[in-house]
Write a protein that holds these residues in place. Sequence first.
Motif, PDB file in Angstrom:
ATOM      1  N   PHE A  81       0.709  -1.295   0.040  1.00 27.60           N
ATOM      2  CA  PHE A  81       0.021  -0.008   0.019  1.00 27.60           C
ATOM      3  C   PHE A  81       0.898   1.140   0.060  1.00 27.60           C
ATOM      4  N   VAL A  82       2.041   1.308   0.824  1.00 24.22           N
ATOM      5  CA  VAL A  82       2.823   2.573   1.031  1.00 24.22           C
ATOM      6  C   VAL A  82       3.483   2.625  -0.380  1.00 24.22           C
ATOM      7  N   LEU A  83       4.073   1.724  -0.973  1.00 16.54           N
ATOM      8  CA  LEU A  83       4.998   1.483  -2.149  1.00 16.54           C
ATOM      9  C   LEU A  83       3.883   2.067  -3.300  1.00 16.54           C
ATOM     10  N   LEU A  84       2.683   1.851  -3.388  1.00 20.44           N
ATOM     11  CA  LEU A  84       1.827   2.197  -4.371  1.00 20.44           C
ATOM     12  C   LEU A  84       1.901   3.955  -4.417  1.00 20.44           C
ATOM     13  N   LEU A  85       1.985   4.406  -3.300  1.00 21.01           N
ATOM     14  CA  LEU A  85       2.200   5.979  -3.300  1.00 21.01           C
ATOM     15  C   LEU A  85       3.705   6.381  -3.769  1.00 21.01           C
ATOM     16  N   PHE A 256      -4.663 -15.472   5.618  1.00 17.64           N
ATOM     17  CA  PHE A 256      -3.905 -14.821   4.724  1.00 17.64           C
ATOM     18  C   PHE A 256      -4.452 -14.837   3.520  1.00 17.64           C
ATOM     19  N   ILE A 257      -4.987 -15.854   2.730  1.00 20.71           N
ATOM     20  CA  ILE A 257      -5.601 -15.741   1.823  1.00 20.71           C
ATOM     21  C   ILE A 257      -6.887 -14.764   1.663  1.00 20.71           C
ATOM     22  N   VAL A 258      -7.600 -14.906   2.828  1.00 23.23           N
ATOM     23  CA  VAL A 258      -9.101 -14.064   3.043  1.00 23.23           C
ATOM     24  C   VAL A 258      -8.528 -12.486   3.129  1.00 23.23           C
ATOM     25  N   GLY A 262      -9.621  -9.834   0.382  1.00 21.30           N
ATOM     26  CA  GLY A 262     -10.379  -8.686   0.854  1.00 21.30           C
ATOM     27  C   GLY A 262      -9.505  -7.259   0.485  1.00 21.30           C
ATOM     28  N   LEU A 263      -8.244  -7.135   0.636  1.00 15.77           N
ATOM     29  CA  LEU A 263      -7.632  -5.915   0.316  1.00 15.77           C
ATOM     30  C   LEU A 263      -7.551  -5.971  -1.268  1.00 15.77           C
ATOM     31  N   ASP A 264      -7.200  -6.977  -2.087  1.00 15.88           N
ATOM     32  CA  ASP A 264      -7.403  -6.683  -3.315  1.00 15.88           C
ATOM     33  C   ASP A 264      -8.644  -6.249  -4.018  1.00 15.88           C
ATOM     34  N   TYR A 265      -9.765  -6.544  -3.482  1.00 13.70           N
ATOM     35  CA  TYR A 265     -11.035  -5.989  -3.715  1.00 13.70           C
ATOM     36  C   TYR A 265     -11.024  -4.475  -3.564  1.00 13.70           C
ATOM     37  N   PHE A 301      -0.687   4.848   5.429  1.00 10.19           N
ATOM     38  CA  PHE A 301       0.220   4.596   6.486  1.00 10.19           C
ATOM     39  C   PHE A 301      -0.513   3.731   7.755  1.00 10.19           C
ATOM     40  N   MET A 302      -1.750   4.101   7.963  1.00 11.96           N
ATOM     41  CA  MET A 302      -2.567   3.316   8.698  1.00 11.96           C
ATOM     42  C   MET A 302      -2.734   1.971   8.365  1.00 11.96           C
ATOM     43  N   VAL A 303      -2.833   1.584   7.097  1.00 11.92           N
ATOM     44  CA  VAL A 303      -2.943   0.278   6.694  1.00 11.92           C
ATOM     45  C   VAL A 303      -1.734  -0.554   6.950  1.00 11.92           C
TER      46      VAL A 303
END
Length: 408
Positions: A81-85, A256-258, A262-265, A301-303
């Motif tokens: 998530f952070v690297l995406l920024l 882990f898969i769940v 979820g986060l991919d969605y 950053f919270m994520v």
Amino acid sequence: MSGTSGTSGAGGTDGGKARRVEAFKDSLRSGELGSLPVLLSLASIWLIFVILDEKFLSPRNLSNLSVDIVGTGLIAVGVVFVLLLGEIDLSVGSVSGLAAAAFAVLNVQHGMAEGVAVLIAVVMGAAIGAVHGFFFAKVGVPSFVVTLAGLLGWNGLMLYILGSSGTINLDDEGLVAMLTGHYFHDVAVAYGVAALGTAGYFLVSVRDARRRVAAGVPSRTLTEIAVRTGALAVVVFAAAFVLNRFQGLPLALLIFIVVLVGLDYVLRRTTYGRMIFALGGGVEAARRAGLEVAWVRISVFMVSGTMAAAGGLFLASRVTSASQASGGGNLLMNAIAAAVIGGTSLFGGRGRVWSALLGVLVIQSIASGVALLGIQAAVQFMITGGVLLVAVVIDSLSRRAQKAHGRV
């Protein structure tokens, strides 16, 4: 009568195949490599280790591997998530150790219920991420500096709350210990999860294809979706078969898969996810488009902090203790390397949460193979470093190719 996909009839089918092949070649030329490099790397690593020792692909070793990837993998998801920024979070190792230590102190030393202690540890991770995000987004401190300060500060706080004992053992039969110690021994569970995942992928792919057709944009044909679904089915049912030959489906892997699904969605199918990608593509353009840049930055950053805390609990579960070594060693480097090796760009705007799974599989496969062969850990670091360098080189060349084709 021709179908909407243009694949009915020999000519339509040949034309559709030719277009897809040409589109694939164009993607390679323009640097859109997807997960191909990491999949080839993973296959090569597995092939080398199985040649050196056939026990590498034994049910026991693969089952252990599937549990070992979870702690670091969860931390790597937050790093994605952070690297995406286009930013970095150097504090994730220390935050994971602090969360484990906080849980141990609250539960073991103060008698707090495990569920409540787990919740406090995870919320603490989110709060720490919010602090980092505030200084980065509102004050303007570079993410490298603020999270480097966090690396030092949170590690110091962990050592302080652990006290002179240094190590706190967890309940072997407690909730946290079960995270990595519980297995679903019924073979129907693993096969059921595999069937559910395959069916879900097929249905979602068909729905997306219909929406794209209705919108008049290129989409995958039913044949292509069926082939992809078949390939996925082979992988997941083979994994279920191997896991069932040992102790069954690990609870840690299922969680882990769940989380990944979820986060991919969230990233690919929600407005929030699109804002993250937009911000990673260009801050000024995102600001002019009306995005709440500061809020998105703080939330990301919270994520990262939340996932670091969750990963720390799984790592503590694996050894049933929290100690001064928690969150240390090469954990930080492995988490960042997993995200990058898996295909997340260091330049921002490109990557998926599944990158964490692929990357941590590569890293942990190297560690597992080296340990199985009795080779010094130094060799593991050298191999992992080489793989990371290759991943970064591919990322840089990919970005250069995208610039040449006007896609950046």
